[in-house]
Design a protein around this motif. Structure first.
Motif, short mmCIF file in Angstrom:
data_model
loop_
_atom_site.label_atom_id
_atom_site.label_comp_id
_atom_site.label_asym_id
_atom_site.label_seq_id
_atom_site.Cartn_x
_atom_site.Cartn_y
_atom_site.Cartn_z
N ILE A 602 5.45 11.26 -6.77
CA ILE A 602 4.84 10.52 -5.66
C ILE A 602 3.32 10.51 -5.86
O ILE A 602 2.69 11.57 -5.91
N GLU A 603 2.72 9.34 -5.96
CA GLU A 603 1.31 9.22 -6.31
C GLU A 603 0.40 8.95 -5.12
O GLU A 603 -0.78 9.34 -5.14
N HIS A 604 0.91 8.27 -4.11
CA HIS A 604 0.03 7.71 -3.09
C HIS A 604 0.16 8.42 -1.74
O HIS A 604 1.27 8.58 -1.20
N PHE A 605 -1.00 8.83 -1.21
CA PHE A 605 -1.09 9.47 0.10
C PHE A 605 -2.26 8.83 0.85
O PHE A 605 -3.34 8.64 0.27
N ILE A 606 -2.07 8.51 2.12
CA ILE A 606 -3.18 8.00 2.93
C ILE A 606 -3.36 8.90 4.15
O ILE A 606 -2.40 9.27 4.81
N HIS A 607 -4.62 9.28 4.40
CA HIS A 607 -4.91 10.20 5.49
C HIS A 607 -6.38 10.03 5.88
O HIS A 607 -7.11 9.22 5.28
N VAL A 608 -6.82 10.79 6.88
CA VAL A 608 -8.15 10.59 7.45
C VAL A 608 -9.28 10.92 6.49
O VAL A 608 -10.41 10.47 6.69
N ARG A 609 -9.00 11.67 5.44
CA ARG A 609 -10.06 12.02 4.49
C ARG A 609 -10.17 11.03 3.34
O ARG A 609 -11.01 11.18 2.46
N CYS A 610 -9.32 10.03 3.36
CA CYS A 610 -9.34 9.02 2.30
C CYS A 610 -10.59 8.15 2.37
O CYS A 610 -11.11 7.88 3.46
N ASN A 611 -11.01 7.67 1.21
CA ASN A 611 -11.95 6.56 1.17
C ASN A 611 -11.09 5.31 1.31
O ASN A 611 -10.43 4.88 0.37
N VAL A 612 -11.10 4.73 2.51
CA VAL A 612 -10.19 3.62 2.82
C VAL A 612 -10.42 2.46 1.86
O VAL A 612 -9.47 1.87 1.33
N LEU A 613 -11.67 2.11 1.65
CA LEU A 613 -12.01 0.95 0.82
C LEU A 613 -11.52 1.15 -0.62
O LEU A 613 -10.85 0.26 -1.18
N GLU A 614 -11.85 2.29 -1.22
CA GLU A 614 -11.47 2.52 -2.61
C GLU A 614 -9.95 2.60 -2.75
O GLU A 614 -9.38 2.12 -3.74
N THR A 615 -9.29 3.21 -1.78
CA THR A 615 -7.83 3.31 -1.82
C THR A 615 -7.20 1.93 -1.80
O THR A 615 -6.29 1.62 -2.59
N LEU A 616 -7.68 1.06 -0.91
CA LEU A 616 -7.12 -0.29 -0.80
C LEU A 616 -7.46 -1.14 -2.02
O LEU A 616 -6.67 -2.01 -2.41
N ARG A 617 -8.61 -0.91 -2.61
CA ARG A 617 -8.93 -1.62 -3.86
C ARG A 617 -7.93 -1.29 -4.95
O ARG A 617 -7.48 -2.16 -5.72
N GLU A 618 -7.56 0.00 -5.03
CA GLU A 618 -6.57 0.41 -6.03
C GLU A 618 -5.21 -0.21 -5.73
O GLU A 618 -4.49 -0.64 -6.66
N PHE A 619 -4.86 -0.28 -4.45
CA PHE A 619 -3.59 -0.92 -4.08
C PHE A 619 -3.60 -2.39 -4.47
O PHE A 619 -2.60 -2.92 -4.97
N ASN A 620 -4.71 -3.07 -4.23
CA ASN A 620 -4.80 -4.49 -4.58
C ASN A 620 -4.60 -4.71 -6.08
O ASN A 620 -3.97 -5.68 -6.50
N LYS A 621 -5.17 -3.82 -6.89
CA LYS A 621 -5.02 -3.95 -8.34
C LYS A 621 -3.55 -3.91 -8.75
O LYS A 621 -3.13 -4.58 -9.69
N GLN A 622 -2.77 -3.12 -8.03
CA GLN A 622 -1.36 -2.97 -8.39
C GLN A 622 -0.48 -4.03 -7.75
O GLN A 622 0.58 -4.36 -8.30
N LEU A 623 -0.91 -4.57 -6.61
CA LEU A 623 -0.03 -5.43 -5.84
C LEU A 623 -0.30 -6.93 -6.00
O LEU A 623 0.61 -7.75 -5.82
N LEU A 624 -1.53 -7.30 -6.32
CA LEU A 624 -1.86 -8.73 -6.34
C LEU A 624 -1.72 -9.32 -7.74
O LEU A 624 -1.93 -8.65 -8.73
#
Length: 624
Positions: A602-624
């Motif tokens: 399991i690679e992905h975890f989202i929580h209050v200490r995350c950098n929201v922007l950088e995390t979502l950028r990584e998701f976009n690279k994989q999903l779009l």
């Protein structure tokens, strides 16, 4: 009546500060007071959770009355009236005149005209001001710096032609070479010398100012409050020093300087900023020994910030600009411009300009903000904020003076570097949700699409174009200000999703503890919607297999497991395996078993200490 008052007071005995602290410590249950309740501001000082009368002891901010030196309590004695200003970019003098006459009938009593240098002529001025009672309102003008003197002569000629009493003419010219240096990367410091002739041209107009300090641009670049104020003071002092050294009397020079501040959304801090600004400027101007003390009054125009405006959920901009306007009005500024809510993505239209005007009219006509002088006076909290901001701004002012003054600091790039560092820090804070932009990095509108909306590029309003700088100016560039809005990176991310033609679908696999699964589903929906993803929330599933089956049936691109930390050890790996790579798998939270889950793939975890922007950028690279 006296007896009843005495009884009332005896029923409520005074409570000491120590008693308050004792109660707070009990409620904290051992938690660290400093970490939990003391606010560490970006301005470099701490703010306590409560203040009492004893905290006013030793503060000079409570001294004096409205209209008295050092003007901390405002320049006005009898009321708190300010000018409601609206700016007009003049492409055609006749059309601009018609618009000006129209908005003057709709509540505006201050006009700001941005004029092209190529249009300047006597006929142009007559057409632009035709039918406008120049002695009944405030008039403000901006044009190319090198043509401001020409504009001043045209205006004074028009005023004399119409027979206006110079005492009744109020307004300003936006002559500010330092602002051009901050914007255009060129050394135009030689233009400052024109200020002497400019002041001489307008010397008979006591209420018409011509040397501008546009610290608004620092605010719009993400500067912290103490930076905007500290640099503004050094900026004004630079002009005051240069003009007096050129032979302009200190009295006259001080009366010709106008400060154009921005207003951030930090409500109480902004009230304190304007109060501190008047006090500090009065002290600075007094050192030049003008003939009359009232020459030390700071004339302040305030404009709502563009740094925190957003393209998505743009009506939230109305909430931001409203509170900003309130803080400036309470602080006793001389005039206010409200930035229309849609300025980020289009030229403001009649509707958005009407709303912007009415935001001020509501404060005057319905809330009566114009009737109370220095409504913040005596507030234990605001008085302490005023003193603290003044202290930090003064430190910065002295630092700039040690560098040789504002002009030398700008040439050296230290001002730009400091403000750009703040811009970067604030962008980082937004990316981590330490600074909240409602509708952008927190609680976005899940279903909003930008459509044709796109961020507008900023343009120069002087009409000179990119080649309007003169060849004899220094060609060695120095740093310029970064003006990226706080929301710009999130907007780029969301526009990337929208323009990709594929909108990822995020499915909430909620299971286990009811309170935790609901809280984490809500958190995850808000997190992922910041990138423009479609989110599907659920009430809960009796097993991970049923949840995964529903997710696959919904053709989800993302499956987010939402449960409690303790239950992730039971649910996460089976859910991950059941999904079998059909979608990206995310765990909502940072459970103690995270390393074990990572070991299971399991690679992905989202929580209050995350950098929201950088995390979502990584998701976009994989999903779009």
């Amino acid at each position: 009546m006296a007896d009843s008052k005495e009884k009332l007071f005896s029923d409520f005995p005074p409570v000491s500060t120590q008693e308050w602290m004792d109660k707070i410590m009990v409620d904290l249950k051992g938690a660290d007071y400093e970490k939990k309740l003391v606010w560490r501001t970006n301005e470099g000082f701490k703010v306590k959770p409560f203040y009492r009368q004893e905290d006013l002891e030793g503060l000079n901010t409570t001294e004096g009355l409205p209209g008295e030196f050092p003007y901390i309590r405002g320049n006005k004695k009898n009321d708190n009236t300010w000018y409601i200003r609206q700016d007009i970019r003049v492409d055609d003098a006749k059309e601009a005149n018609a618009k000006a006459l129209d908005i003057l009938n709709k509540g505006v009593d201050s006009l700001g005209f941005s004029v092209k240098k190529t249009d300047l002529s006597e006929e142009f001025v007559r057409t632009l001001l035709d039918g406008i009672c120049c002695d009944c309102i405030e008039l403000n003008f901006s044009t190319c710096q090198r043509h401001t003197l020409m504009l001043a002569k045209l205006l004074t000629g028009y005023f004399k032609e119409k027979g206006y009493d110079p005492e009744r003419i109020h307004g300003s010219l936006n002559f500010d070479p330092i602002s051009k240096m901050l914007q255009k990367r060129k050394d135009v410091s030689g233009v400052i010398a024109f200020g002497k002739d400019l002041i001489d041209t307008l010397k008979d107009y006591p209420h018409f100012r011509c040397m501008a300090v546009n610290s608004l641009m620092l605010n719009n670049s993400g500067a912290y409050i103490y930076q905007e104020l500290g640099y503004a003071l050094a900026w004004g002092n630079e002009y005051l020093r240069q003009m007096t050294e050129a032979g302009v009397p200190a009295e006259l020079a001080a009366r010709k300087i106008k400060f154009n501040f921005g207003i951030s959304s930090n409500y109480f801090m902004e009230i304190a900023k304007f109060r501190a600004a008047r006090m500090l400027w009065a002290d600075i101007a007094a050192q030049y020994q003008p003939e009359h003390q009232d020459a030390c009054m700071m004339n302040t125009h305030a404009e709502t910030s563009s740094f925190n405006l957003t393209l998505f959920d743009s009506y939230v901009n109305l909430l931001r600009t409203q509170t900003e306007t309130m803080s400036a009005a309470i602080a006793g500024v001389d005039s206010i411009t409200v930035t229309p809510f849609d300025k980020v993505y289009e030229t403001p239209n009649d509707f958005s300009e009407r709303l912007a005007r009415n935001q001020q009219l509501l404060l005057k006509e319905e809330s009566h903000f114009n009737r109370i002088v220095d409504a913040a006076a005596g507030s234990y909290y605001i008085e302490n904020l005023t003193a603290s901001i003044a202290k930090e701004a003064w430190k910065l002012f002295l630092q700039v003076e040690d560098e040789g003054g504002m002009l030398e600091a700008v040439k050296a790039g230290t001002v730009q570097e400091a403000v750009n560092a703040s811009n970067k820090a604030r962008h980082e804070a937004v990316s981590r949700r330490k600074e909240i932009l409602l509708g952008t990095n927190q609680y976005p509108n899940f279903n909003e699409l930008a459509g044709e909306k796109a961020p507008l590029a900023q343009t120069c309003g002087c009409g000179g174009g990119k080649d309007h700088q003169h060849t004899h100016e220094c060609e060695k560039p120095f740093p310029t200000l970064h003006t990226d809005r706080a929301a710009s990176e999130f907007e780029s991310l969301r526009l990337e999703t929208e323009h990709s033609g594929k909108r990822p679908k995020a499915f909430m696999l909620t299971i286990g503890n009811l309170a935790m699964r609901q809280a984490r589903a809500q958190f995850s929906c808000n997190f992922l919607a910041c990138a423009g993803y479609e989110v599907i929330d659920n009430l809960g599933f009796p097993s991970v297999e049923e949840g995964v089956e529903a997710a696959i049936k919904a053709k989800a691109d993302i499956v987010v497991l939402c449960s409690s930390d303790d239950e992730y050890a039971e649910y996460a790996v089976p859910a991950f395996k059941a999904l079998g790579g059909h979608a990206m798998f995310i765990v909502a939270g940072a459970p103690a078993c995270m390393e074990e889950l990572k070991a299971a793939g399991i690679e992905h975890f989202i929580h209050v200490r995350c950098n929201v922007l950088e995390t979502l950028r990584e998701f976009n690279k994989q999903l779009l």
